[in-house]
Write a protein that holds these residues in place. Structure first.
Motif, PDB file in Angstrom:
ATOM      1  N   LYS A  55       6.092   9.540 -14.318  1.00 51.37           N
ATOM      2  CA  LYS A  55       5.638  10.301 -13.158  1.00 51.37           C
ATOM      3  C   LYS A  55       5.903   9.476 -11.900  1.00 51.37           C
ATOM      4  N   TYR A  56       6.488  10.108 -10.893  1.00 45.33           N
ATOM      5  CA  TYR A  56       6.877   9.458  -9.634  1.00 45.33           C
ATOM      6  C   TYR A  56       7.799   8.264  -9.888  1.00 45.33           C
ATOM      7  N   PHE A  57       8.745   8.445 -10.781  1.00 46.14           N
ATOM      8  CA  PHE A  57       9.692   7.391 -11.144  1.00 46.14           C
ATOM      9  C   PHE A  57      10.592   7.057  -9.952  1.00 46.14           C
ATOM     10  N   LEU A  58      10.684   5.791  -9.627  1.00 47.01           N
ATOM     11  CA  LEU A  58      11.489   5.279  -8.509  1.00 47.01           C
ATOM     12  C   LEU A  58      11.179   6.000  -7.198  1.00 47.01           C
ATOM     13  N   LYS A  59       9.904   6.153  -6.926  1.00 48.35           N
ATOM     14  CA  LYS A  59       9.459   6.878  -5.736  1.00 48.35           C
ATOM     15  C   LYS A  59      10.010   6.248  -4.460  1.00 48.35           C
ATOM     16  N   ASP A  60       9.997   4.931  -4.376  1.00 45.70           N
ATOM     17  CA  ASP A  60      10.486   4.263  -3.164  1.00 45.70           C
ATOM     18  C   ASP A  60      11.978   4.510  -2.946  1.00 45.70           C
ATOM     19  N   LEU A  61      12.745   4.481  -4.030  1.00 43.14           N
ATOM     20  CA  LEU A  61      14.184   4.725  -3.914  1.00 43.14           C
ATOM     21  C   LEU A  61      14.464   6.162  -3.492  1.00 43.14           C
ATOM     22  N   VAL A  62      13.747   7.112  -4.054  1.00 46.17           N
ATOM     23  CA  VAL A  62      13.932   8.526  -3.697  1.00 46.17           C
ATOM     24  C   VAL A  62      13.593   8.734  -2.225  1.00 46.17           C
ATOM     25  N   ARG A  63      12.485   8.171  -1.796  1.00 45.88           N
ATOM     26  CA  ARG A  63      12.088   8.308  -0.398  1.00 45.88           C
ATOM     27  C   ARG A  63      13.135   7.697   0.526  1.00 45.88           C
ATOM     28  N   ASP A  64      13.652   6.531   0.148  1.00 47.01           N
ATOM     29  CA  ASP A  64      14.674   5.877   0.954  1.00 47.01           C
ATOM     30  C   ASP A  64      15.952   6.712   1.006  1.00 47.01           C
ATOM     31  N   LEU A  65      16.350   7.268  -0.127  1.00 51.25           N
ATOM     32  CA  LEU A  65      17.571   8.081  -0.163  1.00 51.25           C
ATOM     33  C   LEU A  65      17.472   9.293   0.748  1.00 51.25           C
ATOM     34  N   PHE A  66      16.367  10.007   0.651  1.00 54.50           N
ATOM     35  CA  PHE A  66      16.245  11.236   1.432  1.00 54.50           C
ATOM     36  C   PHE A  66      15.967  10.975   2.914  1.00 54.50           C
ATOM     37  N   MET A  67      15.237   9.916   3.209  1.00 55.84           N
ATOM     38  CA  MET A  67      14.858   9.678   4.602  1.00 55.84           C
ATOM     39  C   MET A  67      15.894   8.884   5.387  1.00 55.84           C
ATOM     40  N   ASN A  68      16.677   8.043   4.718  1.00 53.64           N
ATOM     41  CA  ASN A  68      17.533   7.122   5.457  1.00 53.64           C
ATOM     42  C   ASN A  68      19.023   7.291   5.218  1.00 53.64           C
ATOM     43  N   THR A  69      19.418   8.255   4.428  1.00 49.56           N
ATOM     44  CA  THR A  69      20.841   8.474   4.221  1.00 49.56           C
ATOM     45  C   THR A  69      21.199   9.889   4.668  1.00 49.56           C
ATOM     46  N   LYS A  70      22.473  10.089   4.888  1.00 50.00           N
ATOM     47  CA  LYS A  70      22.944  11.411   5.285  1.00 50.00           C
ATOM     48  C   LYS A  70      22.820  12.366   4.105  1.00 50.00           C
ATOM     49  N   ALA A  71      22.358  13.564   4.378  1.00 58.15           N
ATOM     50  CA  ALA A  71      22.163  14.559   3.328  1.00 58.15           C
ATOM     51  C   ALA A  71      23.500  15.015   2.766  1.00 58.15           C
ATOM     52  N   THR A  72      23.652  14.884   1.475  1.00 64.88           N
ATOM     53  CA  THR A  72      24.866  15.327   0.797  1.00 64.88           C
ATOM     54  C   THR A  72      24.605  16.669   0.124  1.00 64.88           C
ATOM     55  N   ARG A  73      25.655  17.276  -0.379  1.00 66.45           N
ATOM     56  CA  ARG A  73      25.507  18.562  -1.064  1.00 66.45           C
ATOM     57  C   ARG A  73      24.580  18.435  -2.270  1.00 66.45           C
ATOM     58  N   SER A  74      24.720  17.349  -3.004  1.00 67.64           N
ATOM     59  CA  SER A  74      23.876  17.119  -4.175  1.00 67.64           C
ATOM     60  C   SER A  74      22.416  16.942  -3.769  1.00 67.64           C
ATOM     61  N   MET A  75      22.191  16.221  -2.697  1.00 64.77           N
ATOM     62  CA  MET A  75      20.820  16.021  -2.229  1.00 64.77           C
ATOM     63  C   MET A  75      20.199  17.347  -1.795  1.00 64.77           C
ATOM     64  N   LYS A  76      20.987  18.194  -1.142  1.00 66.07           N
ATOM     65  CA  LYS A  76      20.475  19.499  -0.740  1.00 66.07           C
ATOM     66  C   LYS A  76      20.173  20.368  -1.952  1.00 66.07           C
ATOM     67  N   ARG A  77      21.006  20.253  -2.956  1.00 66.69           N
ATOM     68  CA  ARG A  77      20.847  21.070  -4.149  1.00 66.69           C
ATOM     69  C   ARG A  77      19.561  20.738  -4.916  1.00 66.69           C
ATOM     70  N   TYR A  78      19.237  19.451  -4.993  1.00 66.53           N
ATOM     71  CA  TYR A  78      18.077  19.011  -5.776  1.00 66.53           C
ATOM     72  C   TYR A  78      16.872  18.644  -4.912  1.00 66.53           C
ATOM     73  N   PHE A  79      16.936  18.958  -3.643  1.00 71.28           N
ATOM     74  CA  PHE A  79      15.915  18.569  -2.681  1.00 71.28           C
ATOM     75  C   PHE A  79      14.509  19.016  -3.076  1.00 71.28           C
ATOM     76  N   HIS A  80      14.369  20.248  -3.483  1.00 70.33           N
ATOM     77  CA  HIS A  80      13.044  20.812  -3.731  1.00 70.33           C
ATOM     78  C   HIS A  80      12.362  20.255  -4.979  1.00 70.33           C
ATOM     79  N   TYR A  81      13.099  19.598  -5.841  1.00 70.95           N
ATOM     80  CA  TYR A  81      12.495  18.995  -7.022  1.00 70.95           C
ATOM     81  C   TYR A  81      11.687  17.746  -6.679  1.00 70.95           C
ATOM     82  N   PHE A  82      11.869  17.218  -5.481  1.00 69.33           N
ATOM     83  CA  PHE A  82      11.223  15.966  -5.115  1.00 69.33           C
ATOM     84  C   PHE A  82      10.127  16.151  -4.068  1.00 69.33           C
TER      85      PHE A  82
END
Length: 127
Positions: A55-82
């Motif tokens: 549960k909440y596996f690699l929460k810090d990495l996920v938060r960093d990916l979504f908040m500090n990197t440019k949104a990619t197609r894959s990130m948009k596709r799976y955005f709502h799961y996080f």
């Protein structure tokens, strides 16, 4: 240095600490946010199948990916799961970052252009 991607067997059989290390090392060496998000999504599926320690596996990495990197197609596709990885105000701000809306001015201009005819009618000299 080539980093071998994880197989589905590794994703569903390795212990949490080992997976955390491998996924983090994979991301640090390749900077491939698309595959990293897919790995974490697979781990979320493993959590849903009954492995509660994920549960909440690699929460810090996920938060960093979504908040500090440019949104990619894959990130948009799976955005709502996080959504559960973020607090409500963060989620609202992140939603507008991942799915940007056009500014009000651009909306007005596009609306006006859609209402105008494509070409000006030629003037005729008929009486």
């Amino acid at each position: 240095m080539y980093v071998q991607p994880l197989s589905f067997r590794q994703l569903f059989n390795l212990k949490p600490k080992t997976l955390e290390t491998r996924i983090t090392n994979f991301y640090q060496s390749t900077q491939n946010s698309n595959i990293t998000i897919q790995y974490i999504l697979a781990i979320k599926a493993r959590n849903q199948l009954g492995a509660a320690e994920f549960k909440y596996f690699l929460k810090d990495l996920v938060r960093d990916l979504f908040m500090n990197t440019k949104a990619t197609r894959s990130m948009k596709r799976y955005f709502h799961y996080f959504e559960d990885y973020f607090m409500a105000p963060e989620w609202i701000n992140l939603s507008s970052k991942v799915f940007p809306k056009r500014s009000f001015g651009e909306t007005i201009v596009s609306t006006v252009r859609s209402l105008l005819p494509f070409g000006r009618p030629e003037e005729t000299n008929e009486p």
